[in-house]
Design a protein around this motif. Structure first.
Motif, PDB file in Angstrom:
ATOM      1  N   ASP A   3      -2.738  -4.845  -2.435  1.00 59.01           N
ATOM      2  CA  ASP A   3      -2.222  -6.094  -2.171  1.00 59.01           C
ATOM      3  C   ASP A   3      -1.528  -6.102  -0.609  1.00 59.01           C
ATOM      4  OD1 ASP A   3      -0.810  -8.476  -3.651  1.00 59.01           O
ATOM      5  OD2 ASP A   3       0.907  -7.521  -2.656  1.00 59.01           O
ATOM      6  N   ALA A   4      -1.077  -5.230  -0.234  1.00 58.84           N
ATOM      7  CA  ALA A   4      -0.481  -5.306   1.204  1.00 58.84           C
ATOM      8  C   ALA A   4      -1.533  -5.629   2.172  1.00 58.84           C
ATOM      9  CB  ALA A   4       0.239  -4.027   1.479  1.00 58.84           C
ATOM     10  N   LEU A   5      -2.858  -5.047   1.990  1.00 62.88           N
ATOM     11  CA  LEU A   5      -3.769  -5.325   2.929  1.00 62.88           C
ATOM     12  C   LEU A   5      -4.784  -6.498   2.786  1.00 62.88           C
ATOM     13  CD1 LEU A   5      -4.925  -1.841   3.860  1.00 62.88           C
ATOM     14  CD2 LEU A   5      -3.420  -2.871   4.978  1.00 62.88           C
ATOM     15  N   TYR A   6      -5.045  -6.875   1.377  1.00 67.36           N
ATOM     16  CA  TYR A   6      -5.965  -7.761   1.191  1.00 67.36           C
ATOM     17  C   TYR A   6      -5.508  -8.762   0.141  1.00 67.36           C
ATOM     18  CZ  TYR A   6      -8.824  -4.285   3.401  1.00 67.36           C
ATOM     19  OH  TYR A   6      -9.449  -3.251   4.205  1.00 67.36           O
ATOM     20  N   GLY A   7      -4.471  -8.720  -0.331  1.00 68.45           N
ATOM     21  CA  GLY A   7      -3.849  -9.908  -1.497  1.00 68.45           C
ATOM     22  C   GLY A   7      -3.429 -11.107  -0.671  1.00 68.45           C
ATOM     23  N   PRO A   8      -2.805 -12.107  -1.375  1.00 64.08           N
ATOM     24  CA  PRO A   8      -2.235 -12.985  -0.901  1.00 64.08           C
ATOM     25  C   PRO A   8      -1.119 -12.817   0.119  1.00 64.08           C
ATOM     26  CG  PRO A   8      -2.522 -13.340  -3.339  1.00 64.08           C
ATOM     27  CD  PRO A   8      -2.750 -11.948  -2.905  1.00 64.08           C
ATOM     28  N   GLY A   9      -1.291 -13.369   1.317  1.00 67.89           N
ATOM     29  CA  GLY A   9      -0.296 -12.940   2.280  1.00 67.89           C
ATOM     30  C   GLY A   9      -0.862 -11.400   3.059  1.00 67.89           C
ATOM     31  N   GLY A  10      -1.569 -11.020   2.538  1.00 65.70           N
ATOM     32  CA  GLY A  10      -2.170  -9.497   2.951  1.00 65.70           C
ATOM     33  C   GLY A  10      -2.269  -9.393   4.564  1.00 65.70           C
ATOM     34  N   PHE A  11      -2.155  -8.155   5.058  1.00 62.49           N
ATOM     35  CA  PHE A  11      -2.216  -7.885   6.715  1.00 62.49           C
ATOM     36  C   PHE A  11      -3.692  -8.372   7.181  1.00 62.49           C
ATOM     37  CE2 PHE A  11      -3.331  -5.201  10.007  1.00 62.49           C
ATOM     38  CZ  PHE A  11      -2.366  -5.415  10.957  1.00 62.49           C
ATOM     39  N   PHE A  12      -4.549  -8.183   6.568  1.00 62.27           N
ATOM     40  CA  PHE A  12      -5.886  -8.348   6.941  1.00 62.27           C
ATOM     41  C   PHE A  12      -6.526  -9.780   6.564  1.00 62.27           C
ATOM     42  CE2 PHE A  12      -6.193  -3.715   7.275  1.00 62.27           C
ATOM     43  CZ  PHE A  12      -6.933  -3.757   8.731  1.00 62.27           C
ATOM     44  N   PRO A  17      -5.240  -8.501  13.251  1.00 62.93           N
ATOM     45  CA  PRO A  17      -5.226  -7.031  13.356  1.00 62.93           C
ATOM     46  C   PRO A  17      -5.196  -6.434  14.888  1.00 62.93           C
ATOM     47  CG  PRO A  17      -6.386  -7.566  11.518  1.00 62.93           C
ATOM     48  CD  PRO A  17      -6.286  -8.858  12.182  1.00 62.93           C
ATOM     49  N   ALA A  18      -6.125  -7.138  15.549  1.00 68.69           N
ATOM     50  CA  ALA A  18      -6.242  -6.869  17.061  1.00 68.69           C
ATOM     51  C   ALA A  18      -5.112  -6.676  17.627  1.00 68.69           C
ATOM     52  CB  ALA A  18      -7.311  -7.299  17.668  1.00 68.69           C
ATOM     53  N   ARG A  87     -12.631 -10.114   4.723  1.00 70.17           N
ATOM     54  CA  ARG A  87     -11.905 -11.046   3.590  1.00 70.17           C
ATOM     55  C   ARG A  87     -11.307 -12.154   4.288  1.00 70.17           C
ATOM     56  NH1 ARG A  87      -9.744  -7.398  -1.690  1.00 70.17           N
ATOM     57  NH2 ARG A  87     -11.142  -5.411  -1.162  1.00 70.17           N
ATOM     58  N   ALA A  88     -10.959 -11.874   5.529  1.00 69.52           N
ATOM     59  CA  ALA A  88     -10.360 -12.999   6.089  1.00 69.52           C
ATOM     60  C   ALA A  88     -11.121 -14.177   6.360  1.00 69.52           C
ATOM     61  CB  ALA A  88      -9.774 -12.409   7.609  1.00 69.52           C
ATOM     62  N   ALA A  89     -10.542 -15.366   6.862  1.00 66.65           N
ATOM     63  CA  ALA A  89     -11.608 -16.638   7.161  1.00 66.65           C
ATOM     64  C   ALA A  89     -12.421 -16.382   8.315  1.00 66.65           C
ATOM     65  CB  ALA A  89     -10.677 -17.840   7.066  1.00 66.65           C
ATOM     66  N   ARG A  90     -13.487 -16.903   8.256  1.00 66.44           N
ATOM     67  CA  ARG A  90     -14.193 -16.794   9.573  1.00 66.44           C
ATOM     68  C   ARG A  90     -13.612 -17.291  10.706  1.00 66.44           C
ATOM     69  NH1 ARG A  90     -19.954 -17.552  10.519  1.00 66.44           N
ATOM     70  NH2 ARG A  90     -20.398 -18.164  12.538  1.00 66.44           N
ATOM     71  N   VAL A 213       4.318   2.864  12.611  1.00 63.07           N
ATOM     72  CA  VAL A 213       5.679   2.493  11.793  1.00 63.07           C
ATOM     73  C   VAL A 213       5.365   3.094  10.282  1.00 63.07           C
ATOM     74  CG1 VAL A 213       5.992   0.475  13.147  1.00 63.07           C
ATOM     75  CG2 VAL A 213       4.384   0.271  10.997  1.00 63.07           C
ATOM     76  N   PRO A 214       6.516   3.224   9.528  1.00 64.56           N
ATOM     77  CA  PRO A 214       6.270   3.517   8.152  1.00 64.56           C
ATOM     78  C   PRO A 214       5.428   2.638   7.343  1.00 64.56           C
ATOM     79  CG  PRO A 214       8.657   3.621   8.724  1.00 64.56           C
ATOM     80  CD  PRO A 214       8.007   2.938   9.972  1.00 64.56           C
ATOM     81  N   PRO A 215       4.508   3.130   6.361  1.00 60.43           N
ATOM     82  CA  PRO A 215       3.709   2.309   5.600  1.00 60.43           C
ATOM     83  C   PRO A 215       4.327   1.399   4.580  1.00 60.43           C
ATOM     84  CG  PRO A 215       3.586   4.484   4.870  1.00 60.43           C
ATOM     85  CD  PRO A 215       4.371   4.604   6.303  1.00 60.43           C
ATOM     86  N   VAL A 216       5.115   0.367   4.854  1.00 62.17           N
ATOM     87  CA  VAL A 216       5.763  -0.553   3.966  1.00 62.17           C
ATOM     88  C   VAL A 216       4.708  -1.440   3.486  1.00 62.17           C
ATOM     89  CG1 VAL A 216       7.838  -1.974   3.728  1.00 62.17           C
ATOM     90  CG2 VAL A 216       7.647   0.129   5.104  1.00 62.17           C
ATOM     91  N   PRO A 217       4.482  -1.305   2.335  1.00 55.83           N
ATOM     92  CA  PRO A 217       3.380  -2.433   1.727  1.00 55.83           C
ATOM     93  C   PRO A 217       3.894  -3.814   1.434  1.00 55.83           C
ATOM     94  CG  PRO A 217       4.150  -1.125   0.049  1.00 55.83           C
ATOM     95  CD  PRO A 217       4.953  -0.658   1.064  1.00 55.83           C
ATOM     96  N   ASP A 218       4.349  -4.275   2.570  1.00 54.56           N
ATOM     97  CA  ASP A 218       4.830  -5.829   2.598  1.00 54.56           C
ATOM     98  C   ASP A 218       4.139  -6.732   3.270  1.00 54.56           C
ATOM     99  OD1 ASP A 218       5.439  -5.367   5.082  1.00 54.56           O
ATOM    100  OD2 ASP A 218       7.402  -5.573   5.008  1.00 54.56           O
ATOM    101  N   GLY A 219       2.890  -6.379   3.641  1.00 57.27           N
ATOM    102  CA  GLY A 219       1.810  -7.316   4.407  1.00 57.27           C
ATOM    103  C   GLY A 219       2.024  -7.539   6.023  1.00 57.27           C
ATOM    104  N   THR A 220       3.167  -6.878   6.372  1.00 58.42           N
ATOM    105  CA  THR A 220       3.396  -7.069   8.097  1.00 58.42           C
ATOM    106  C   THR A 220       2.771  -5.947   8.896  1.00 58.42           C
ATOM    107  OG1 THR A 220       5.479  -5.848   7.826  1.00 58.42           O
ATOM    108  CG2 THR A 220       5.688  -8.050   7.058  1.00 58.42           C
TER     109      THR A 220
END
Length: 312
Positions: A3-12, A17-18, A87-90, A213-220
Motif C-alpha cells: 500500500d505504501a509503495l503502490y496503493g493510492p497515494g503510494g510512493f511510486f 523517486p529519483a 505503475r506510475a503514469a506515463r 530514514v525509518p521505513p514508515v509505510p505512509d507513502g512519503t
C-alpha cells in the motif's frame, strides 16, 4: 509495504523517486552505455531479429530507456522496441516511441531488465515465529503466526535468524518476469545477499530526499529491502550467472582507471574528459557502493556460451 509503495497515494505512484535516492542509471551515462553493449551482444546472439525488445521493469521515469534510444547506433536503433513497466503514469517527457504499461509484456525477444526493482517488491518481515505488523506511524507489533509456505522458505533460505525477510514474493515476481522472455536475456540488478551471509536482523529501511530514514509505510518514503539473490536465481531457472556489478561493468567496458597524468599537459581537454569518465566509472564499480550490486543474468532459449566470451 504494498500500500505504501503502490496503493493510492503510494510512493511510486505519486512521487518522484529519483529525487529521493540515487541508482546506477542516475549516477552516470556510463551505466546506460554498458547496458547498450549488453543489448548489442544479445542482438548478435539472436542473429539480429527484425524487432529487438528491451523491457525495463521498474522503469522510474524512463531514464534508462531514453538513454538507450538516443545512443543506439543506426544498425540497432531502427529495430529497438522499448517498453517501460511501471505503475506510475506515463512521464510526459518520455519519447513517443517508448511504450508504457503496468505489467511486463509477454513474448519478449531481446532483453528484459530489472534495475533495482526487486528490492521494492513488497515482502513480509518475521520475528519470533510471527509476522511483524506495522501501522502507518511505523509502530511495530506481533502479527499472525508465520504460514507454512513461508516457514519452508525461511528454513531453506534464511534459517536461524532472529528477524528475517521472506523473499518468496520476489521469487515469484522474478520467475514471472523471466517467463515473459521468449528468447533473449533477463537481467536483474540489485542490492542482495546470499545464504550464509544474511544480515541477522534484516535490511528493511526507508529513503527520503537522499537520506536513510525509518521505513514508515505512509507513502512519503521509499521502502526497500535487499534481495535474497540466490533464492531469486533458482526461481528464475537454470542457466543463470550471478556476478557483482563491478565484474559485470568491467566486462562491458566500464573502467575506472585514471588517465595518465602526462596527458594533462599534452591534451588537457581530453585529460579532463577522461578523468571525469574514470571518476564516474569508479562510483559505478565501487565494491562498497553501487559496484556491490549483484547482476543476475538468465539467458532464455539462446546459447549461454556467448556470456563467457563477453567475460560474464
Amino acid at each position: 509495504m504494498e500500500d505504501a509503495l503502490y496503493g493510492p497515494g503510494g510512493f511510486f505512484v505519486t512521487g518522484a523517486p529519483a529525487a529521493h535516492f540515487r541508482t546506477s542509471v542516475h549516477a552516470s551515462p556510463l551505466f546506460a552505455s554498458a547496458i547498450l553493449r549488453l543489448v548489442a551482444h544479445v542482438d548478435q546472439a539472436l542473429d539480429h531479429p527484425e524487432r529487438l525488445d528491451v523491457v525495463d521493469v521498474g522503469a522510474g521515469r524512463g531514464e534508462l530507456l531514453s538513454a538507450l534510444l538516443h545512443s543506439a547506433p543506426p544498425s540497432l536503433a531502427g529495430r529497438l522496441a522499448l517498453t517501460g513497466v511501471e505503475r506510475a503514469a506515463r512521464p510526459s517527457t518520455l519519447p513517443a516511441s517508448v511504450a508504457w504499461c503496468p505489467e511486463p509484456p509477454t513474448g519478449v525477444v531481446g532483453v528484459l531488465l530489472a534495475t533495482e526493482w526487486l528490492d521494492n517488491v513488497p515482502l513480509d518481515v518475521v520475528e519470533g515465529g510471527r509476522y511483524v505488523k506495522v501501522d502507518r506511524a511505523g509502530v511495530e507489533s506481533p502479527g499472525d503466526p508465520v504460514a507454512a509456505p513461508d516457514l519452508e522458505w525461511l528454513s531453506r533460505w534464511w534459517p536461524d535468524s532472529p528477524r528475517a525477510e521472506v523473499g518468496a514474493s520476489r521469487d515469484r515476481a522474478w520467475a514471472e518476469a523471466v517467463a515473459a522472455v521468449e528468447r533473449g536475456l533477463a537481467l536483474a540488478v540489485d542490492y542482495g545477499h546470499l545464504r550464509g551471509e544474511r544480515p541477522a536482523f534484516g535490511t528493511l529501511t526507508g529513503y527520503r530526499a537522499g537520506r536513510q530514514v525509518p521505513p514508515v509505510p505512509d507513502g512519503t518514503c521509499d521502502i526497500t529491502a535487499h534481495v535474497a539473490m540466490d533464492s531469486v536465481a533458482e526461481a528464475g531457472g537454470w542457466p543463470y550467472t550471478l556476478v557483482s556489478q563491478r565484474v559485470a561493468l568491467r566486462a562491458l567496458g566500464v573502467d575506472g582507471t585514471r588517465p595518465p597524468l602526462a596527458q594533462a599537459s599534452t591534451d588537457p581537454a581530453a585529460y579532463v574528459r577522461a578523468l571525469a569518465s574514470a571518476s564516474a566509472a569508479a562510483e559505478l564499480t565501487d565494491a562498497a557502493g553501487l559496484g556491490g550490486h549483484l547482476w543476475l543474468i538468465h539467458p532464455v532459449a539462446i546459447d549461454p556460451s556467448w556470456l563467457t566470451n563477453v567475460g560474464l
